[in-house]
Design a protein around this motif. Structure first.
Motif, PDB file in Angstrom:
ATOM      1  N   UNK A 235      39.186  -5.886 -29.244  1.00  0.00           N
ATOM      2  CA  UNK A 235      39.761  -4.723 -28.564  1.00  0.00           C
ATOM      3  C   UNK A 235      39.516  -3.424 -29.335  1.00  0.00           C
ATOM      4  N   UNK A 236      39.629  -3.506 -30.670  1.00  0.00           N
ATOM      5  CA  UNK A 236      39.600  -2.264 -31.451  1.00  0.00           C
ATOM      6  C   UNK A 236      38.210  -1.880 -31.963  1.00  0.00           C
ATOM      7  N   UNK A 237      37.370  -2.882 -32.222  1.00  0.00           N
ATOM      8  CA  UNK A 237      36.099  -2.584 -32.891  1.00  0.00           C
ATOM      9  C   UNK A 237      34.887  -2.746 -31.971  1.00  0.00           C
ATOM     10  N   UNK A 238      34.967  -3.691 -31.040  1.00  0.00           N
ATOM     11  CA  UNK A 238      33.762  -4.018 -30.267  1.00  0.00           C
ATOM     12  C   UNK A 238      33.790  -3.533 -28.824  1.00  0.00           C
ATOM     13  N   UNK A 239      34.757  -2.691 -28.489  1.00  0.00           N
ATOM     14  CA  UNK A 239      34.889  -2.323 -27.077  1.00  0.00           C
ATOM     15  C   UNK A 239      34.444  -0.913 -26.746  1.00  0.00           C
ATOM     16  N   UNK A 240      34.156  -0.114 -27.763  1.00  0.00           N
ATOM     17  CA  UNK A 240      33.708   1.259 -27.481  1.00  0.00           C
ATOM     18  C   UNK A 240      32.981   1.794 -28.724  1.00  0.00           C
ATOM     19  N   UNK A 241      32.119   2.789 -28.535  1.00  0.00           N
ATOM     20  CA  UNK A 241      31.448   3.381 -29.700  1.00  0.00           C
ATOM     21  C   UNK A 241      32.480   4.022 -30.626  1.00  0.00           C
ATOM     22  N   UNK A 242      32.322   3.876 -31.921  1.00  0.00           N
ATOM     23  CA  UNK A 242      33.274   4.493 -32.855  1.00  0.00           C
ATOM     24  C   UNK A 242      32.874   5.956 -33.070  1.00  0.00           C
ATOM     25  N   UNK A 243      33.867   6.837 -33.145  1.00  0.00           N
ATOM     26  CA  UNK A 243      33.542   8.283 -33.157  1.00  0.00           C
ATOM     27  C   UNK A 243      33.009   8.766 -34.499  1.00  0.00           C
ATOM     28  N   UNK A 244      32.019   9.653 -34.424  1.00  0.00           N
ATOM     29  CA  UNK A 244      31.392  10.144 -35.659  1.00  0.00           C
ATOM     30  C   UNK A 244      32.243  11.228 -36.340  1.00  0.00           C
ATOM     31  N   UNK A 245      33.096  11.931 -35.561  1.00  0.00           N
ATOM     32  CA  UNK A 245      33.781  13.078 -36.168  1.00  0.00           C
ATOM     33  C   UNK A 245      34.697  12.664 -37.324  1.00  0.00           C
ATOM     34  N   UNK A 246      35.104  11.365 -37.330  1.00  0.00           N
ATOM     35  CA  UNK A 246      35.989  10.903 -38.397  1.00  0.00           C
ATOM     36  C   UNK A 246      35.357  11.075 -39.783  1.00  0.00           C
ATOM     37  N   UNK A 247      34.040  11.016 -39.827  1.00  0.00           N
ATOM     38  CA  UNK A 247      33.377  11.052 -41.135  1.00  0.00           C
ATOM     39  C   UNK A 247      32.704  12.405 -41.399  1.00  0.00           C
ATOM     40  N   UNK A 248      32.828  13.333 -40.473  1.00  0.00           N
ATOM     41  CA  UNK A 248      32.152  14.618 -40.683  1.00  0.00           C
ATOM     42  C   UNK A 248      32.523  15.302 -42.010  1.00  0.00           C
ATOM     43  N   UNK A 249      33.810  15.345 -42.393  1.00  0.00           N
ATOM     44  CA  UNK A 249      34.105  16.029 -43.671  1.00  0.00           C
ATOM     45  C   UNK A 249      33.363  15.384 -44.839  1.00  0.00           C
ATOM     46  N   UNK A 250      33.344  14.053 -44.889  1.00  0.00           N
ATOM     47  CA  UNK A 250      32.639  13.355 -45.975  1.00  0.00           C
ATOM     48  C   UNK A 250      31.151  13.583 -45.897  1.00  0.00           C
ATOM     49  N   UNK A 251      30.611  13.489 -44.672  1.00  0.00           N
ATOM     50  CA  UNK A 251      29.159  13.652 -44.504  1.00  0.00           C
ATOM     51  C   UNK A 251      28.744  15.054 -44.968  1.00  0.00           C
ATOM     52  N   UNK A 252      29.517  16.053 -44.577  1.00  0.00           N
ATOM     53  CA  UNK A 252      29.121  17.413 -44.939  1.00  0.00           C
ATOM     54  C   UNK A 252      29.310  17.708 -46.419  1.00  0.00           C
TER      55      UNK A 252
END
Ligand code: HEM
Length: 503
Positions: A238-255
């Motif tokens: 239900x939580x991991x395999x049912x929809x694409x996970x959002x990228x914005x969660x990691x934007x601060x780290x990525x930047x």
């Protein structure tokens, strides 16, 4: 065993007329859901492919591949699975398959994870940008040749110091053990920053301490929808395999990492513009992808496999003493001036058993088990003694762990045989080693999709094995922990080789 027969030759030896590909996708929605639950819940990934190959009596068959999101996400899970060594080679043929946006399957995490750039691994060979970016990646690797080995050794030294200290601190425990995953990831991250980006992360406290964790989260958000994790079902579904996970969660780290490369890797970024015509933003995003996904992700998966296998307490084939002997002989040669140095690229190619062991690990547990490609046109897919009609647009899904245990090609395919790739017969088998998205006997090029670091990855793994036996007479590993480290006893005939400058 058919070690010298090429897949193409063996496949065409008796080519019957093409037959329809066996297997079924099942009823709409239900079929895909059933396959998804088998893949993630009721069966392992290996069992999923093995059972379907057995049920269809074929190494080429139709199945759905997870993730299967709700219809509005628009991902078609239907693929043609390929699990033998002969048919697998179609996935390396650019005239047959298109590799556009299909790195981890029909599901593409999207450019939100890569600063808006469609990075090189998602580009097909027919897209002009692929050639430019691949050449840049290969050039960056070439430039890193002078620092790679020394940066790696420094990282491994720091890692082993930390593991030793941890194990010593737990000496009074009933069963002392020191987990090596965090020190290993720290080592991989620091050495890759120095070698690939030309930037020492210690100049930025946050990047140095948390850079690898940022990459772990960034990687997880991209690939978790396609991975079995092992948390309680049905929560995982239900939580991991049912929809694409959002990228914005990691934007601060990525930047944060983006700015680190921009500031401290400015020379590599300028080189991308001057020599390869790649703009600043695309250069940084591509550098971060190669560093974080290809290199950090690849090594973080592969090196633990290797260390755990060699460190198995049982060591049924007496592998550790044999590897130690080979490494020590290389050390002695270097110390007495007979060789160049140890633990650089040259030495990595002069320890045949170490190298064969690394190849065998890549055969048994390829770090990137699945490869995908979309048929550019209708074509006939040849397998051992069978041929199948593939239609334009169909997605091929190659599962390496079975293809590289093909009994038509490998003797005792399910066994870990460290010396498998030794000698002429062993070398002939390298054409069937596919971990790099191409035969081990082929070379990465701007016009193909083979891993740019094919040679460097094997050399680096050899260096790690050498480094372990330089430092220890013996060691044992259970899962992701060292349980025993026996420091090397000084030998009266052997002085420490001069490692400085060894490349
Ligand atoms: C254990 C480590 C590694 C493994 C297992 C690995 C594996 C792979 C695989 C399987 C592919 C093909 C993906 C596909 O298209 O299906 C690939 C592509 C690639 N790898 Fe590696 N890799 C590793 C390390 C590295 C490193 C260290 C670098 C560079 C520094 C690198 C650079 C690349 C690049 C640039 C591509 C894209 C090739 C293209 O688009 O033509 N890899 N790698």
């Amino acid at each position: 065993m058919l070690p010298t027969l090429s897949p193409a030759a063996s496949a065409s030896a008796a080519t019957p007329p093409p037959r329809p590909i066996p297997g079924s996708y099942g009823p709409p929605v239900i079929g895909a859901l059933r396959d998804r639950l088998d893949y993630f819940w009721f069966q392992s990934q290996d069992e999923f492919f093995r059972r379907r190959a057995a049920a269809n009596r074929s190494t080429v068959f139709r199945t759905n591949i997870p993730p299967t999101f709700p219809f509005f996400v628009g991902i078609d899970p239907r693929v043609v699975a390929v699990v033998d060594a002969a048919a697998f080679t179609a996935l390396f043929d650019n005239t047959l398959v298109d590799k556009r946006d299909i790195l981890i399957g029909p599901y593409n995490p999207g450019a939100g994870f890569t600063g808006g750039t469609r990075v090189g691994v998602y580009l097909d060979t027919e897209e002009p940008e692929h050639e430019r970016v691949k050449k840049f990646a290969m050039a960056i690797l070439h430039r890193s040749a002078t620092t790679w080995a020394s940066a790696f050794r420094a990282g491994v030294d720091a890692m082993l110091d930390s593991i030793e200290a941890d194990l010593a601190a737990k000496a009074s425990d009933e069963k002392p053990s020191a987990n090596y995953i965090v020190p290993l990831q720290q080592c991989i991250f620091r050495f890759l920053c120095k070698a690939l980006v030309g930037a020492d992360p210690s100049v930025d406290w946050v990047v140095d301490k948390f850079g690898f964790t940022i990459l772990d989260v960034w990687l997880a958000l991209q690939i978790l929808p396609t991975q079995k994790i092992g948390i309680i079902q049905p929560l995982e579904e239900l939580l991991i395999h049912s929809f694409p996970l959002p990228s914005f969660l990691i934007w601060p780290g990525y930047y944060r990492l983006y700015r680190f490369v921009e500031e401290h890797g400015a020379a590599a970024v300028a080189y991308a513009a001057e020599e390869h015509g790649i703009g600043k933003k695309d250069a940084i995003n591509n550098l971060l992808f190669v560093l974080g996904f290809n290199a950090f992700g690849g090594f973080s998966v592969f090196l633990p496999f290797l260390v755990a296998k060699i460190g198995e307490a049982a060591d049924p084939t007496g592998l550790r003493p044999r590897l130690r002997e080979e490494v020590r002989a290389a050390m002695l040669k270097a110390a007495t001036g007979g060789g160049d140095t140890v633990f650089g690229f040259k030495a990595a190619r002069e320890m045949p058993l170490v190298r064969s062991t690394v190849y065998e690990m890549l055969r048994m547990q390829p770090p990137v088990p699945l490869q995908f490609g979309r048929a550019r046109k209708d074509f006939v897919l040849r397998s051992h003694g069978a041929a199948f009609q593939v239609a334009k647009g169909e997605v091929l899904c190659g599962y390496q762990p079975l293809a590289m245990r093909d009994p038509e090609v490998f003797d005792r395919p399910e066994e870990f045989v460290p010396e498998r790739f030794l000698g002429d017969e062993g070398q002939a088998l390298l054409q069937h080693l596919f971990w790099s998205n191409g035969p081990e006997t082929s070379q990465p090029a701007a016009g193909n999709k083979q891993c740019a670091a094919k040679e460097v990855v094997v050399d680096t793994a050899c260096m790690l094995v050498a480094e372990l036996f330089r430092r220890y007479d013996d060691f044992q590993v259970e899962g992701t922990s060292f349980t025993k480290l026996v420091k090397r006893q000084p030998s009266p005939t052997m002085s420490e080789p001069a490692a400085a400058g060894a490349q």
